[in-house]
Scaffold this motif. Structure first.
Motif, PDB file in Angstrom:
ATOM      1  N   ASN A  35       0.861  -1.230   0.038  1.00 34.13           N
ATOM      2  CA  ASN A  35      -0.049   0.135   0.008  1.00 34.13           C
ATOM      3  C   ASN A  35       0.873   1.183   0.115  1.00 34.13           C
ATOM      4  O   ASN A  35       0.356   2.501  -0.050  1.00 34.13           O
ATOM      5  N   PHE A  36       2.223   1.107  -0.043  1.00 32.81           N
ATOM      6  CA  PHE A  36       2.993   2.222  -0.133  1.00 32.81           C
ATOM      7  C   PHE A  36       3.700   2.357  -1.299  1.00 32.81           C
ATOM      8  O   PHE A  36       4.528   3.292  -1.713  1.00 32.81           O
ATOM      9  N   GLY A  37       3.050   1.684  -2.189  1.00 29.36           N
ATOM     10  CA  GLY A  37       3.593   1.964  -3.758  1.00 29.36           C
ATOM     11  C   GLY A  37       4.791   1.124  -3.911  1.00 29.36           C
ATOM     12  O   GLY A  37       5.377   1.077  -5.080  1.00 29.36           O
ATOM     13  N   GLN A  38       5.251   0.179  -3.008  1.00 30.69           N
ATOM     14  CA  GLN A  38       6.495  -0.459  -3.378  1.00 30.69           C
ATOM     15  C   GLN A  38       6.431  -1.865  -3.978  1.00 30.69           C
ATOM     16  O   GLN A  38       5.267  -2.416  -3.535  1.00 30.69           O
ATOM     17  N   THR A  39       7.233  -2.403  -4.620  1.00 29.65           N
ATOM     18  CA  THR A  39       6.746  -3.778  -5.353  1.00 29.65           C
ATOM     19  C   THR A  39       8.212  -4.765  -4.838  1.00 29.65           C
ATOM     20  O   THR A  39       9.185  -4.382  -4.972  1.00 29.65           O
ATOM     21  N   THR A  40       7.718  -5.647  -4.138  1.00 25.11           N
ATOM     22  CA  THR A  40       8.666  -6.813  -3.626  1.00 25.11           C
ATOM     23  C   THR A  40       8.821  -7.967  -4.610  1.00 25.11           C
ATOM     24  O   THR A  40       7.622  -8.317  -5.155  1.00 25.11           O
ATOM     25  N   SER A  41       9.906  -8.309  -5.178  1.00 27.41           N
ATOM     26  CA  SER A  41      10.129  -9.462  -6.180  1.00 27.41           C
ATOM     27  C   SER A  41      10.786 -10.350  -5.293  1.00 27.41           C
ATOM     28  O   SER A  41      12.110 -10.155  -4.911  1.00 27.41           O
ATOM     29  N   ILE A  42      10.412 -11.648  -5.457  1.00 24.59           N
ATOM     30  CA  ILE A  42      11.199 -12.761  -4.679  1.00 24.59           C
ATOM     31  C   ILE A  42      11.485 -14.084  -6.053  1.00 24.59           C
ATOM     32  O   ILE A  42      10.477 -14.323  -6.438  1.00 24.59           O
ATOM     33  N   ARG A  43      12.684 -14.272  -6.065  1.00 23.20           N
ATOM     34  CA  ARG A  43      13.015 -15.536  -7.047  1.00 23.20           C
ATOM     35  C   ARG A  43      13.497 -16.536  -6.201  1.00 23.20           C
ATOM     36  O   ARG A  43      14.321 -16.409  -5.198  1.00 23.20           O
ATOM     37  N   LEU A  44      12.716 -17.726  -6.360  1.00 25.41           N
ATOM     38  CA  LEU A  44      13.183 -18.835  -5.473  1.00 25.41           C
ATOM     39  C   LEU A  44      13.928 -19.939  -6.270  1.00 25.41           C
ATOM     40  O   LEU A  44      13.842 -19.862  -7.604  1.00 25.41           O
ATOM     41  N   SER A  45      14.834 -20.510  -5.639  1.00 24.60           N
ATOM     42  CA  SER A  45      15.651 -21.516  -6.271  1.00 24.60           C
ATOM     43  C   SER A  45      15.676 -22.723  -5.190  1.00 24.60           C
ATOM     44  O   SER A  45      15.590 -22.651  -4.352  1.00 24.60           O
ATOM     45  N   LYS A  46      16.276 -23.942  -5.880  1.00 24.73           N
ATOM     46  CA  LYS A  46      16.618 -24.976  -5.174  1.00 24.73           C
ATOM     47  C   LYS A  46      15.485 -25.464  -4.258  1.00 24.73           C
ATOM     48  O   LYS A  46      15.625 -25.923  -3.114  1.00 24.73           O
ATOM     49  N   LEU A  47      14.285 -25.327  -4.866  1.00 28.55           N
ATOM     50  CA  LEU A  47      13.021 -25.416  -4.080  1.00 28.55           C
ATOM     51  C   LEU A  47      12.719 -27.005  -3.948  1.00 28.55           C
ATOM     52  O   LEU A  47      12.755 -27.860  -4.781  1.00 28.55           O
ATOM     53  N   GLU A  48      12.479 -27.536  -2.761  1.00 24.65           N
ATOM     54  CA  GLU A  48      12.020 -28.721  -2.553  1.00 24.65           C
ATOM     55  C   GLU A  48      10.730 -29.041  -1.861  1.00 24.65           C
ATOM     56  O   GLU A  48      10.293 -28.166  -1.068  1.00 24.65           O
ATOM     57  N   ARG A  49       9.776 -29.767  -2.161  1.00 24.30           N
ATOM     58  CA  ARG A  49       8.527 -29.856  -1.901  1.00 24.30           C
ATOM     59  C   ARG A  49       8.336 -30.992  -1.166  1.00 24.30           C
ATOM     60  O   ARG A  49       8.985 -32.314  -1.145  1.00 24.30           O
TER      61      ARG A  49
END
Length: 205
Positions: free
Chosen positions: A169-183
């Motif tokens: 709501n403050f106009g900021q954009t957060t981007s997250i890239r995931l790697s080596k993901l285990e389910r």
């Protein structure tokens, strides 16, 4: 000092699923079939008027329901732990621990998409957001007026999550890239427990 914990809580929902046609149904199915996950992440926060893009990296482990551990290794050491009852936020440089009741901290935040219940439509509107930049997108928007974010989007290639984006709501954009993901890895229960180090200030509930 770069403050990382707030964007982290907003994007704690990150998880893989098979996107495309029927993405919402597949999201439900995947959450029901995912009891734990583990991954590394790289985070960028942009849109702040006071500074340029802020970057961070670390690792995450999640055990449903209500247990998770986010560790920031760079550029500052910070830790977020949900132990099933409380949320612990530890800032090593400030020598401070902040606590909150977990149910209040999750609420209608994106974290509830994964760490909360399976009743997703109770707090979110979900829609297939189509294809863009070679990614298939799923979007969730909060139903409540007290949320701290406008939307969260998850981008996939096939059944692999590539990117999570969130606008607050403050106009900021957060981007997250995931790697080596285990389910559904087997996770040590001790990593979801937290005891404040000696000498730190503890504030909150």
């Amino acid at each position: 000092m770069l403050k990382l914990l707030k964007p982290l809580l907003l994007v704690a929902c990150s998880l893989p699923l098979s996107a495309g046609a029927g993405a919402i149904d597949q999201l439900h199915a995947y959450i029901q079939g995912t009891q734990s996950l583990r991954a590394e992440f790289r985070q960028t926060v942009s849109g702040s008027r006071k500074s340029g893009p802020q970057e961070a990296s670390g690792n995450v482990a999640i055990q449903r329901p209500g247990k998770f551990r986010w560790v920031y290794n760079k550029p500052y050491e910070q830790l977020v732990i949900g132990d099933g009852v409380k949320l612990w936020l530890y800032d090593k440089d400030l020598a401070q621990v902040t606590t909150k009741k977990l149910d209040q901290a999750l609420g209608s935040s994106p974290a509830a998409l994964l760490a909360g219940s399976n009743d997703l439509e109770k707090n979110f509107r979900l829609r297939d957001a189509g294809r863009k930049d070679e990614l298939e997108w799923l979007e969730a928007t909060p139903k409540g007026n007290d949320s701290t974010f406008e939307w969260v989007r998850m981008g996939f290639v096939g059944n692999e999550l590539k990117l999570v984006e969130l606008k607050d709501n403050f106009g900021q954009t957060t981007s997250i890239r995931l790697s080596k993901l285990e389910r559904n890895p087997k996770l040590d229960a001790s990593q979801f427990k937290f005891t404040p180090p000696a000498g730190v200030d503890v504030v909150g509930d």
